[in-house]
Write a protein that holds these residues in place. Sequence first.
Motif, short mmCIF file in Angstrom:
data_model
loop_
_atom_site.label_atom_id
_atom_site.label_comp_id
_atom_site.label_asym_id
_atom_site.label_seq_id
_atom_site.Cartn_x
_atom_site.Cartn_y
_atom_site.Cartn_z
N GLU A 1 80.95 8.92 -39.35
CA GLU A 1 79.41 9.28 -39.87
C GLU A 1 78.97 8.69 -41.46
O GLU A 1 80.06 8.37 -42.16
N THR A 2 77.84 8.49 -41.49
CA THR A 2 77.55 8.30 -42.94
C THR A 2 76.49 9.33 -43.38
O THR A 2 75.42 9.28 -43.76
N GLY A 3 77.32 10.46 -43.69
CA GLY A 3 77.02 11.58 -44.52
C GLY A 3 76.61 11.18 -46.07
O GLY A 3 77.35 10.35 -46.71
N ASN A 4 75.58 11.93 -46.44
CA ASN A 4 75.12 11.48 -47.81
C ASN A 4 75.16 12.72 -48.66
O ASN A 4 74.30 12.83 -49.76
N GLU B 1 79.56 26.58 -40.95
CA GLU B 1 79.81 25.17 -41.15
C GLU B 1 79.96 24.50 -42.53
O GLU B 1 80.86 23.62 -43.10
N GLN B 2 79.40 25.28 -43.59
CA GLN B 2 79.37 24.92 -45.07
C GLN B 2 80.82 25.11 -45.55
O GLN B 2 81.55 24.48 -46.36
N VAL C 1 82.42 19.22 -44.82
CA VAL C 1 82.09 17.71 -43.90
C VAL C 1 83.02 17.42 -42.90
O VAL C 1 82.79 17.24 -41.85
N ILE C 2 84.48 17.29 -43.42
CA ILE C 2 85.49 16.86 -42.44
C ILE C 2 85.92 18.16 -41.63
O ILE C 2 85.98 17.93 -40.33
N GLY C 3 86.09 19.24 -42.15
CA GLY C 3 86.68 20.43 -41.34
C GLY C 3 85.81 20.71 -40.21
O GLY C 3 85.92 21.12 -39.33
N SER C 4 84.51 20.82 -40.75
CA SER C 4 83.33 21.10 -39.54
C SER C 4 83.40 20.53 -38.14
O SER C 4 82.87 20.94 -37.39
N ARG C 5 83.97 18.98 -38.33
CA ARG C 5 84.04 18.52 -37.12
C ARG C 5 84.84 19.12 -35.93
O ARG C 5 84.38 18.87 -34.95
N PRO D 1 68.40 30.60 -33.60
CA PRO D 1 69.32 29.43 -33.02
C PRO D 1 70.54 29.08 -34.12
O PRO D 1 70.27 29.10 -35.21
N VAL D 2 71.65 28.88 -33.55
CA VAL D 2 72.74 28.37 -34.26
C VAL D 2 72.59 26.93 -34.74
O VAL D 2 71.44 26.21 -34.12
N VAL D 3 73.16 26.80 -35.85
CA VAL D 3 72.54 25.40 -36.59
C VAL D 3 73.43 24.23 -35.99
O VAL D 3 74.40 24.26 -35.07
N ARG D 4 72.95 22.95 -36.19
CA ARG D 4 73.71 21.77 -35.79
C ARG D 4 74.32 21.11 -36.96
O ARG D 4 74.05 21.83 -37.99
N ARG D 5 75.42 20.54 -36.67
CA ARG D 5 75.98 20.07 -37.91
C ARG D 5 75.53 18.85 -38.41
O ARG D 5 75.45 17.58 -37.61
N ASN D 6 74.93 18.90 -39.58
CA ASN D 6 74.10 17.84 -40.12
C ASN D 6 74.33 17.64 -41.51
O ASN D 6 73.84 18.47 -42.37
N PHE D 7 75.11 16.78 -41.96
CA PHE D 7 75.48 16.59 -43.24
C PHE D 7 74.88 15.00 -43.97
O PHE D 7 75.37 14.42 -44.58
N HIS D 8 73.54 14.68 -43.43
CA HIS D 8 73.01 13.64 -43.64
C HIS D 8 71.51 13.69 -43.93
O HIS D 8 70.67 14.36 -43.07
#
Length: 350
Positions: free
Chosen positions: A167-170, A207-208, A212-216, A140-147
């Motif tokens: 978002e509250t990415g950490n 995505e990487q 974080v911002i560009g992948s939106r 499966p393709v990934v979900r965008r998740n930087f948290h």
Amino acid sequence: MKHFIPFLFALAALFLVASERPRPVIYIIGDSTAADKKDPLHNPERGWGMMLQANFTEDVIVSNHAVNGRSSKSFLDEGRWQKVLETLKPGDYVIIQFGHNDSKLDTARHTVPGATFDANIERYARETMAKGAIPILMSPVVRRNFHQAKSELIEDEALRDVPYHDETGNTDTLIDTHGAYRLSAQRVARKLNVVYIDANAITTKLEQQCGVIGSRSLHVWLKPGENKDIPQGRKDNTHYSVYGASIVAGLLADAIGQKIKTLKPFVRHYDAVVSTTGRGNFFTLQEALKHAPKKGKYSLLIMDGTWQQPPKQHGLHLKITKYKQATLYRPTIISHTNHTNLSHQPLSPQ
């Protein structure tokens, strides 16, 4: 001369056979990340499968049967696979990609990786091969998740109702959300010795690299007022935007070409794709030309519609490719004594 005439007949016969040879079909079965979307003129969401045809010449047909919200189990139970199976012919291909919805807890969709999920993928692959077709198993393709947080179940279909908010990415490292489900396709592919494409790894890298911002921009992230059809905005880290689906489709087409040498000659890439049905990144030729650079090269595919041949622009090397269902015409002026009549003359295919 008498020896040359039979040669011409043989050449003509060879051309006739080649022209009548059925084109291979690439079928896609899967979920919303690949599916075609309704009302594309007002819907900013796209599945990568919806954009895949534009990455191949017309020598290959892409037939997308992926459906929003389906798992490997529900796709079978609803009879959707049987419809695909009945149309398969030797030499066709079937992309098999599930995983986003198999983790859902409802009995209609839930499967277990290493058990029922693997069994469903194996069934799709074996039944494909029994028809003389070639399975292409994809993770499966990934979900965008930087948290980085405690694992929680994500209901992907509900993300279309999430209004925009920051978002509250950490972390700046993409965090996996599929767990063991992303490993099943590879495991089955090794068992059956069939083609495997790690779409999860390919999209993780994408995505990487975007950050974080560009992948939106790869996903349906819309601020309030940005899209008149979604005035409240949207924050969806699963489903692709036009841009995102186009990029992912191109990457997966390359991966298909690398793994299947008979398909590699038909893989193509363009700077812009025009499709009135939303299968490109522009609906009109005029829109696509507005995004062309002032100077340099610009490649453009026209999939459908009727358009006027654009005038030459100094410094711009415009290369237009069109499918058979698309028409390009040059306006012609027919002068008469008392009036002037404007008509158009179709151009020969390019």
